[in-house]
Design a protein around this motif. Structure first.
Motif, PDB file in Angstrom:
ATOM      1  N   LEU A  82       0.863  -1.171   0.000  1.00 13.96           N
ATOM      2  CA  LEU A  82       0.000   0.000   0.000  1.00 13.96           C
ATOM      3  C   LEU A  82       0.903   1.225   0.000  1.00 13.96           C
ATOM      4  CD1 LEU A  82      -2.782  -0.836   2.626  1.00 13.96           C
ATOM      5  CD2 LEU A  82      -2.871  -1.102   0.143  1.00 13.96           C
ATOM      6  N   VAL A 129       1.192   4.658   1.049  1.00  9.64           N
ATOM      7  CA  VAL A 129       0.442   5.427   2.054  1.00  9.64           C
ATOM      8  C   VAL A 129       0.905   6.877   2.166  1.00  9.64           C
ATOM      9  CG1 VAL A 129      -0.170   3.398   3.406  1.00  9.64           C
ATOM     10  CG2 VAL A 129       1.970   4.614   3.895  1.00  9.64           C
ATOM     11  N   VAL A 149       1.486  18.900 -10.935  1.00  8.82           N
ATOM     12  CA  VAL A 149       0.746  17.757 -10.401  1.00  8.82           C
ATOM     13  C   VAL A 149       1.673  16.553 -10.507  1.00  8.82           C
ATOM     14  CG1 VAL A 149      -1.290  16.296 -10.614  1.00  8.82           C
ATOM     15  CG2 VAL A 149      -1.445  18.726 -11.192  1.00  8.82           C
ATOM     16  N   ILE A 151      -1.920   5.860 -12.387  1.00  6.57           N
ATOM     17  CA  ILE A 151      -2.902   5.295 -11.456  1.00  6.57           C
ATOM     18  C   ILE A 151      -3.308   6.293 -10.386  1.00  6.57           C
ATOM     19  CG2 ILE A 151      -2.127   2.935 -11.820  1.00  6.57           C
ATOM     20  CD1 ILE A 151      -0.799   3.119  -8.994  1.00  6.57           C
ATOM     21  N   SER A 152      -2.485   7.312 -10.149  1.00 14.18           N
ATOM     22  CA  SER A 152      -2.854   8.212  -9.050  1.00 14.18           C
ATOM     23  C   SER A 152      -2.116   9.535  -9.134  1.00 14.18           C
ATOM     24  CB  SER A 152      -2.530   7.559  -7.707  1.00 14.18           C
ATOM     25  OG  SER A 152      -3.011   8.342  -6.633  1.00 14.18           O
ATOM     26  N   VAL A 153      -2.736  10.542  -8.574  1.00 15.53           N
ATOM     27  CA  VAL A 153      -2.063  11.797  -8.253  1.00 15.53           C
ATOM     28  C   VAL A 153      -1.444  11.652  -6.866  1.00 15.53           C
ATOM     29  CG1 VAL A 153      -2.520  14.207  -7.639  1.00 15.53           C
ATOM     30  CG2 VAL A 153      -3.523  13.237  -9.707  1.00 15.53           C
ATOM     31  N   LEU A 154      -0.234  12.168  -6.694  1.00 14.69           N
ATOM     32  CA  LEU A 154       0.451  12.095  -5.398  1.00 14.69           C
ATOM     33  C   LEU A 154       0.472  13.438  -4.680  1.00 14.69           C
ATOM     34  CD1 LEU A 154       3.547   9.944  -6.448  1.00 14.69           C
ATOM     35  CD2 LEU A 154       1.516   9.149  -5.226  1.00 14.69           C
ATOM     36  N   SER A 155       0.580  14.516  -5.434  1.00 15.50           N
ATOM     37  CA  SER A 155       0.546  15.850  -4.824  1.00 15.50           C
ATOM     38  C   SER A 155       0.181  16.855  -5.896  1.00 15.50           C
ATOM     39  CB  SER A 155       1.886  16.224  -4.188  1.00 15.50           C
ATOM     40  OG  SER A 155       2.816  16.599  -5.178  1.00 15.50           O
ATOM     41  N   ILE A 156      -0.336  17.975  -5.442  1.00 19.66           N
ATOM     42  CA  ILE A 156      -0.648  19.072  -6.347  1.00 19.66           C
ATOM     43  C   ILE A 156      -0.119  20.344  -5.724  1.00 19.66           C
ATOM     44  CG2 ILE A 156      -2.670  18.046  -7.434  1.00 19.66           C
ATOM     45  CD1 ILE A 156      -4.432  19.319  -5.466  1.00 19.66           C
ATOM     46  N   PHE A 198      -1.563   9.733   2.982  1.00 19.23           N
ATOM     47  CA  PHE A 198      -2.856   9.614   2.320  1.00 19.23           C
ATOM     48  C   PHE A 198      -3.895   8.985   3.252  1.00 19.23           C
ATOM     49  CE2 PHE A 198       0.044   8.578  -1.490  1.00 19.23           C
ATOM     50  CZ  PHE A 198       0.354   9.923  -1.662  1.00 19.23           C
ATOM     51  N   PHE A 217      -6.186   6.843   2.311  1.00 18.56           N
ATOM     52  CA  PHE A 217      -6.316   5.440   1.905  1.00 18.56           C
ATOM     53  C   PHE A 217      -5.028   5.024   1.192  1.00 18.56           C
ATOM     54  CE2 PHE A 217     -10.633   7.284   1.448  1.00 18.56           C
ATOM     55  CZ  PHE A 217     -11.244   6.616   2.503  1.00 18.56           C
ATOM     56  N   GLY A 218      -4.507   3.867   1.543  1.00 17.68           N
ATOM     57  CA  GLY A 218      -3.318   3.370   0.860  1.00 17.68           C
ATOM     58  C   GLY A 218      -3.666   2.878  -0.531  1.00 17.68           C
ATOM     59  N   ILE A 219      -2.803   3.185  -1.499  1.00 19.37           N
ATOM     60  CA  ILE A 219      -3.008   2.774  -2.894  1.00 19.37           C
ATOM     61  C   ILE A 219      -2.400   1.383  -3.069  1.00 19.37           C
ATOM     62  CG2 ILE A 219      -2.570   3.347  -5.310  1.00 19.37           C
ATOM     63  CD1 ILE A 219      -1.938   6.259  -4.234  1.00 19.37           C
ATOM     64  N   PHE A 220      -3.217   0.425  -3.452  1.00 13.61           N
ATOM     65  CA  PHE A 220      -2.731  -0.952  -3.575  1.00 13.61           C
ATOM     66  C   PHE A 220      -1.868  -1.110  -4.830  1.00 13.61           C
ATOM     67  CE2 PHE A 220      -3.120  -5.284  -5.258  1.00 13.61           C
ATOM     68  CZ  PHE A 220      -2.571  -5.992  -4.207  1.00 13.61           C
ATOM     69  N   ARG A 251       2.596  16.573 -14.321  1.00 12.97           N
ATOM     70  CA  ARG A 251       1.783  17.329 -15.253  1.00 12.97           C
ATOM     71  C   ARG A 251       1.912  18.771 -14.772  1.00 12.97           C
ATOM     72  NH1 ARG A 251      -1.828  14.158 -18.253  1.00 12.97           N
ATOM     73  NH2 ARG A 251      -1.853  11.971 -17.655  1.00 12.97           N
TER      74      ARG A 251
END
Lengths: 141, 146
Positions: free
Chosen positions: A44, A46, A62, A76-81, A97, A99-102, A114
């Motif tokens: 995960l 996190v 981003v 699969i995900s944004v980590l920070s903006i 985070f 929720f942990g990203i699996f 981006r």
């Protein structure tokens, strides 16, 4: 929930990763840079840590995470903006985070920006590392 | 308790920044006691989301210190209801950098919802304010128990 092993970082006991200079000034076409070639176990993600690169060009960024082989990465995900408006103003960040990203074992992970600018000197995060935890190490209590 | 709730689920997808692949939103601030001031982030959410965080920058301008709250609202134009707020405070121009707040308790937003943001603050001078605001969400359909 608790972990019997503890959280750790990727890259593990190594320097963080500097994403490539953005090639699109409209938040498109991210240039992926490998963060880890193969995840050692089911994880995960996190959190994320990084610092500013001290750049003098101001704009928005981003930071994104992708899976997949070189040339076929899928975001699969944004980590920070963020948005930086003063030269070199950004300092260390450490986000956790909700929720942990699996991420499955054996997965190649990459990161990219981006952004609103294609300048090599865009003031943005660098030395990126992920905070992760082994799924197998998580116990109910 | 906080960790128990958050860590009881894993995210099989990932986080999404709204607006997607576009510049952040910069509302005109209102006072802490003021009303209105909402700027739309997204007209209609594509899925049922969990509102997980907010990110922003700080404009360069006056060096006067300021405290602000960034509010996230859900609802039609003119009838937004605040569902989350985060605080940001600065003292000097050297603070003009990005920041984020990830929520401990995400808020569920129904599919088809309009999301807006506004800024409330303790000074009326419009010089250095939060700007380029984005909100972070994930799909509830991608949350599964550990």
């Amino acid at each position: 929930m608790r972990t019997i092993v503890g959280e750790y970082c990727l890259p593990d006991k190594a320097a963080g990763i500097a994403p490539s200079v953005p090639t699109n000034s409209s938040y498109g076409n991210p240039t992926w840079v490998e963060l880890v070639a193969s995840t050692p176990e089911d994880l995960l993600v996190v959190g994320v840590q990084f610092r500013g690169n001290g750049g003098s060009v101001l704009g928005q960024n981003v930071l994104c995470l992708a899976t997949g082989g070189s040339g076929s990465e899928t975001q699969i995900s944004v980590l920070s903006i963020g948005s930086n408006q003063t030269n070199g103003s950004m300092y260390e960040r450490n986000y956790t985070f909700p929720f942990g990203i699996f991420v499955a074992a054996g997965t190649r992970l990459s990161i990219a920006y981006r952004a609103s600018s294609t300048s090599a000197n865009l003031n943005r995060p660098t030395n990126v590392k992920l905070q992760v935890v082994s799924v197998a190490s998580i116990l109910p209590s | 308790m906080i960790s128990l709730l958050g860590r009881a689920f894993k995210l099989t997808g990932g986080y999404i920044a709204l607006p997607i692949d576009a510049a952040g939103i910069t509302p005109t601030p209102v006072s802490f006691a003021g009303s209105g001031g909402w700027s739309e982030v997204i007209a209609s959410t594509a899925d049922e989301y969990m509102l997980c965080g907010v990110g922003w920058g700080l404009a360069v301008g006056s060096s006067t210190g300021r405290e602000s709250e960034i509010e996230v609202g859900v609802g039609g134009s003119g009838s937004e209801v605040t569902v989350a707020a985060v605080s940001t405070s600065f003292a000097t121009s050297a603070n003009s950098c990005e920041n984020m707040s990830w929520f401990t308790f995400p808020y569920k937003v129904a599919a088809g919802s309009r999301i807006a943001v506004r800024i409330k603050q303790n000074l009326s001078a419009a010089a250095r304010n939060p700007q380029d605001i984005k909100v972070i969400v994930c799909k509830t359909s991608e949350l599964v128990p550990l």
